[in-house]
Scaffold this motif. Structure first.
Motif, short mmCIF file in Angstrom:
data_model
loop_
_atom_site.label_atom_id
_atom_site.label_comp_id
_atom_site.label_asym_id
_atom_site.label_seq_id
_atom_site.Cartn_x
_atom_site.Cartn_y
_atom_site.Cartn_z
N ASN A 102 0.90 -1.36 0.14
CA ASN A 102 -0.06 0.08 -0.15
C ASN A 102 0.97 1.19 0.10
O ASN A 102 0.73 1.92 1.01
N VAL A 127 -3.14 -3.90 -4.51
CA VAL A 127 -3.88 -5.21 -4.25
C VAL A 127 -4.73 -5.35 -3.26
O VAL A 127 -4.47 -4.90 -2.12
N GLY A 130 -7.85 -8.45 0.84
CA GLY A 130 -7.32 -9.09 2.17
C GLY A 130 -6.70 -10.47 1.84
O GLY A 130 -6.42 -10.56 0.66
N ASN A 187 -9.13 2.50 -1.18
CA ASN A 187 -9.16 2.52 0.38
C ASN A 187 -10.11 3.60 1.17
O ASN A 187 -10.64 3.54 2.12
N GLN A 259 -6.36 3.12 12.19
CA GLN A 259 -5.97 3.32 10.55
C GLN A 259 -4.57 3.69 10.37
O GLN A 259 -3.90 3.92 11.20
N GLY A 261 -3.67 4.83 7.32
CA GLY A 261 -3.29 6.15 6.77
C GLY A 261 -3.68 6.35 5.20
O GLY A 261 -3.63 7.34 4.66
N ARG A 287 -12.99 8.49 12.45
CA ARG A 287 -11.96 7.55 13.28
C ARG A 287 -11.28 8.46 14.28
O ARG A 287 -11.05 7.83 15.31
N ILE A 366 -12.20 -5.06 -1.43
CA ILE A 366 -12.95 -4.76 -0.18
C ILE A 366 -14.18 -4.30 -0.34
O ILE A 366 -15.23 -4.37 0.07
C1 6PG Z 1 -7.76 -3.80 0.81
C2 6PG Z 1 -7.84 -3.09 1.96
C3 6PG Z 1 -6.55 -3.03 2.90
C4 6PG Z 1 -6.63 -2.39 4.19
C5 6PG Z 1 -6.31 -1.10 4.17
C6 6PG Z 1 -7.03 -0.27 5.25
O1 6PG Z 1 -8.02 -3.26 0.10
O2 6PG Z 1 -7.54 -5.06 0.93
O3 6PG Z 1 -8.06 -2.02 1.75
O4 6PG Z 1 -5.68 -2.52 2.14
O5 6PG Z 1 -7.55 -2.91 4.87
O6 6PG Z 1 -5.22 -0.64 4.30
O7 6PG Z 1 -6.34 -0.39 6.44
P1 6PG Z 1 -6.65 0.66 7.56
O8 6PG Z 1 -8.10 0.61 8.05
O9 6PG Z 1 -6.01 0.10 8.72
O10 6PG Z 1 -6.27 1.99 7.48
#
Ligand code: 6PG
Length: 483
Positions: A102, A127, A130, A187, A259, A261, A287, A366
């Motif tokens: 990321n 990517v 999860g 995200n 979080q 970022g 948040r 997601i």
């Molecule tokens: C994904 C997610 C993954 C992660 C994010 C958010 O697309 O698989 O977005 O990258 O969940 O980084 O994470 P935070 O909520 O901890 O900022």
């Protein structure tokens, strides 16, 4: 040299991507900084596969077919630069480095250019999905050096999620950091979707006193219709989950959000580009507010809310109003996200394929949902669509549902239940559809106290005027500098 690709970084995402590639017939060489992890992986998860372990970067590179493809699945930030420095001496011109973390898009801009000067083709790719996604089909959003794309296309599209007709949720996004930019906005939208669902939950729970079991049924039902999506689906499952004592687990989880970022980066980029991406901004701030738990405990003792307000009288009607409010707000959030993408594309000279981005998000990631199919359709109908809200499907929904949206929020305000994402969405909607906003007064004020000048409705745009409002100010105006 017989391996199709080398992957460095055997944390959960890295391991799962490797296994996914192996399932699709690619021969993968793997390396990890803590080398024992390579052996553990081969003896355990990768047992019986054709995955090959390497105990040094040199060995990893030696195992690869030319042009060599080295994918990094390491922590974003300095670690990526350090890894690139370690790999570089072993590569030759035409080889490819892929960063699948990321990463901040400006880092990917820089890496694409710096590596191109050395003859190395860089890809920065989002990517999403999860652990499960990485293992069985993520959404993949690659950008960087376009010359690298033909060399990774087959692998990426083979391992990516597929939509119903078999189209992979992976296509070339654009130059430099475009892939990571699109992942960042993904995200941000993820933050927004999550916040909207949390607000709907709060409204139903506190507004009408629904139990987790009842909430499970409501969300499971919602998931059969327009809101059909991964996040609504897991939300229904979460409400059904019981702790060891048989009580709902959700009620035992502390209400302070973390979080990493990417949502914040989206909001920062929106401010930088002057785009009103208000819903993601509110989601990030929500948040932050949640994290002030101790302060909130103190404040809850002295700051009062409304009293004597009756709960909504018709339960089913209220559930439907909240559902419609969620759907409308989601439309606003995606419209805002797409406004940001459009502006970033212009600013960075990326030729972003808006419909293609919707398709990449349609499955695997997601934010995957039925709704993204509608966005794809809107861009298929009109490639040059200025704003999603101007597509007849989307304005049709807003026109039809807005009364419910407003009703749900009247209840929220009367009951004192915070709905920052729902309300900012409605404020944006009402602002965006308003021909004349009160910014005329704002301009008058700026000119009054700072001689900042204003344009007039009866004069051509771009012509600036200054008024000596009090008779005391001079005739000199400030420049028309805009931040
Ligand atoms: C994904 C997610 C993954 C992660 C994010 C958010 O697309 O698989 O977005 O990258 O969940 O980084 O994470 P935070 O909520 O901890 O900022």
């Amino acid at each position: 040299a017989s391996c199709d690709i080398g992957l460095i970084g055997l944390a959960v995402m890295g391991q799962n991507l490797v296994l996914n590639m192996n399932d699709h017939g690619f021969k993968v060489a793997v390396f990890n900084r803590t080398v024992s992890k390579v052996d553990d992986f081969l003896a355990d998860e990768a047992k019986g596969t054709q995955i090959v372990g390497a105990h040094s970067i040199e060995e990893l590179v030696r195992l690869l077919k030319r042009p060599r493809r080295v994918m990094l699945m390491v922590k974003a930030g300095d670690t990526v630069d350090q890894m690139i420095d370690h790999v570089l001496p072993h590569l030759e011109a035409g080889d490819i480095i892929i960063d699948g973390g990321n990463s901040l898009f400006t880092d990917s801009n820089r890496r694409t250019k710096a590596l191109a000067e050395k003859g190395i083709l860089f890809i920065g790719t989002g990517v999403s999905g999860g652990e499960e996604g990485a293992r069985f089909g993520p959404s993949i959003m690659p950008g960087g050096n376009p010359a690298a794309w033909p060399h990774v296309k087959d692998i990426f599209q083979a391992i990516a999620a597929k939509v119903d007709d078999g189209t992979p949720c992976c296509d070339w996004v654009g130059e430099d950091g475009a892939g990571h930019y699109v992942k960042m906005v993904h995200n941000g939208i993820e933050y927004g979707d999550i916040q909207l669902i949390c607000e709907a939950y709060d409204l139903l729970k506190r507004g009408l006193g629904f139990t987790p079991d009842e909430l499970h049924d409501i969300f499971a039902e919602w998931n059969k219709g327009e809101l059909d999506s991964f996040l609504i689906e897991i939300t229904a499952e979460i409400f059904a989950k019981k702790d060891e004592d048989g009580k709902p687990l959700i009620d035992k989880i502390l209400d302070t959000a973390g979080q990493k970022g990417t949502g914040k980066w989206t909001a920062i980029s929106a401010l930088d580009l002057g785009q009103p991406v208000t819903l993601i901004g509110e989601a990030v701030f929500a948040r932050c507010l949640s994290a002030l738990k101790d302060e909130r405990i103190e404040a809850s003792k002295v700051l009062t809310g409304p009293s004597g307000v009756a709960a909504p009288s018709d339960r089913d009607a209220f559930i439907e109003d909240v559902r419609r409010a969620l759907y409308c707000s989601k439309i606003i959030s995606y419209a805002q996200g797409y406004m940001l993408l459009r502006e970033a594309g212009k600013e960075n000279h990326w030729n972003l394929n808006m419909g293609g981005i919707a398709l990449m998000w349609r499955g695997g990631c997601i934010i995957r949902s039925r709704f993204l199919g509608k966005i794809k359709e809107a861009y298929d109908k009109n490639h040059a669509l200025d704003n999603l809200l101007l597509d007849n499907f989307f304005f049709g929904v807003l026109n039809q549902y807005q009364a419910s949206w407003r009703k749900a929020l009247v209840h929220a305000i009367e009951l004192g239940i915070p709905t920052p994402a729902f309300t900012t969405a409605l404020a944006f909607y009402d602002g965006y559809r308003t021909e004349r906003l009160p910014a005329n007064l704002l301009q008058a004020q700026r000119d009054f106290f700072g001689a900042h000048t204003y344009e007039r409705i009866d004069q051509p745009r771009g012509k600036f005027f200054h008024t000596n409002w009090t008779g005391r100010g001079g005739r000199v105006s400030s420049t028309t500098y805009n931040a």
